[in-house]
Design an enzyme around this catalytic site. Structure first.
Site, PDB file in Angstrom:
ATOM      1  N   ASP A  88       0.856  -1.181   0.000  1.00 49.89           N
ATOM      2  CA  ASP A  88       0.000   0.000   0.000  1.00 49.89           C
ATOM      3  C   ASP A  88       0.899   1.241   0.000  1.00 49.89           C
ATOM      4  O   ASP A  88       1.835   1.336   0.805  1.00 49.89           O
ATOM      5  CB  ASP A  88      -0.900  -0.008   1.246  1.00 49.89           C
ATOM      6  N   ASN A  96      -2.321  13.683  -3.222  1.00 50.52           N
ATOM      7  CA  ASN A  96      -3.428  14.247  -3.998  1.00 50.52           C
ATOM      8  C   ASN A  96      -3.818  15.631  -3.487  1.00 50.52           C
ATOM      9  O   ASN A  96      -4.086  16.549  -4.273  1.00 50.52           O
ATOM     10  CB  ASN A  96      -4.634  13.311  -3.936  1.00 50.52           C
ATOM     11  N   ASP A 105      -1.720  10.240  -9.647  1.00 43.85           N
ATOM     12  CA  ASP A 105      -1.728   9.189 -10.658  1.00 43.85           C
ATOM     13  C   ASP A 105      -0.320   8.857 -11.131  1.00 43.85           C
ATOM     14  O   ASP A 105       0.002   7.694 -11.419  1.00 43.85           O
ATOM     15  CB  ASP A 105      -2.581   9.617 -11.852  1.00 43.85           C
ATOM     16  N   GLU A 131      -4.939   2.460  -3.876  1.00 42.40           N
ATOM     17  CA  GLU A 131      -3.479   2.587  -3.811  1.00 42.40           C
ATOM     18  C   GLU A 131      -2.831   1.314  -3.286  1.00 42.40           C
ATOM     19  O   GLU A 131      -1.704   1.321  -2.816  1.00 42.40           O
ATOM     20  CB  GLU A 131      -3.069   3.776  -2.935  1.00 42.40           C
TER      21      GLU A 131
END
Length: 222
Positions: A88, A96, A105, A131
């Site tokens: 993860d 973000n 991204d 993620e």
């Protein structure tokens, strides 16, 4: 004025024969072949989109679920080793929020590329969550899986991402689990890997935890 009887054809001054355009058979055959090829291409593209995550290039969850069940049955039949690595990306939401979703991204794609370059062709991979990635390692014990996870962890930490004003890095957490005699389903093995990943995140992230009975107890609420 000369009367005209009904049924009598009246001649015209400019009578033209109807003309029908004809296309050579060879051209029709070429057009059909082109349409067939285009249809095959579009069909392949649709199939690819359902089996591969477009952003990361990893397998989709659906594709992974089907392939992992087959691999698990093979492992049981021949009594082979099988391990899973769940990973993860740490605090991707902060990326973000700070730099925008497009940069987030790019982080996902960069970390996925590290995974694809770091595993064998026989290993299964997937984007398992937003993620979260999953790697299934045939004929690999937990020590071998831990070695891979550590290599990936170091590689992810070494990535640099550039924005207009600064560069930054990310880390990832890992959970490792090996199939044991009491694990009779792929879902059970993945759950153990997820439990180990959860503990790695609770212990501070950017680390690897291998599943044990104690990890399972840690996972259990209460």
């Amino acid at each position: 004025m000369i009367p005209v009887e009904y049924g009598t054809m009246i001649p015209t001054m400019d009578r033209r024969e109807d003309k029908v355009d004809t296309v050579p058979v060879e051209i029709l055959r070429q057009r059909l072949e082109a349409l067939t090829l285009e249809n095959a291409r579009l069909t392949g593209e649709v199939e690819r989109l359902t089996t591969v995550d477009a952003l990361t290039g990893l397998n989709s969850r659906r594709q992974f679920d089907a392939a992992s069940r087959i691999e698990f049955r093979r492992t049981l039949r021949f009594n082979l080793k099988l391990s899973v690595v769940m990973m993860d990306i740490d605090h991707l939401m902060r990326v973000n929020d700070a730099y925008g979703r497009i940069m987030g991204d790019k982080v996902l794609a960069g970390v996925a590329d590290v995974c694809l370059r770091g595993i064998r062709m026989t290993d299964l991979h997937a984007r398992y969550g937003d993620e979260e990635f999953c790697l299934l390692l045939p004929e690999t014990d937990r020590k071998g899986a831990h070695v891979l996870a550590e290599r990936l962890r170091a590689s992810v930490a070494g990535l640099r991402f550039q924005t207009d004003k600064r560069s930054f890095s990310v880390t990832a957490s890992f959970g490792v689990a090996e199939r044991r005699s009491g694990t009779d389903s792929i879902e059970g093995l993945l759950e153990q890997g997820d439990q180990a990943l959860f503990k790695a995140k609770c212990e501070g992230r950017n680390r690897i935890v291998t599943w044990t009975e104690q990890v399972g107890e840690f996972w259990t609420p209460g």
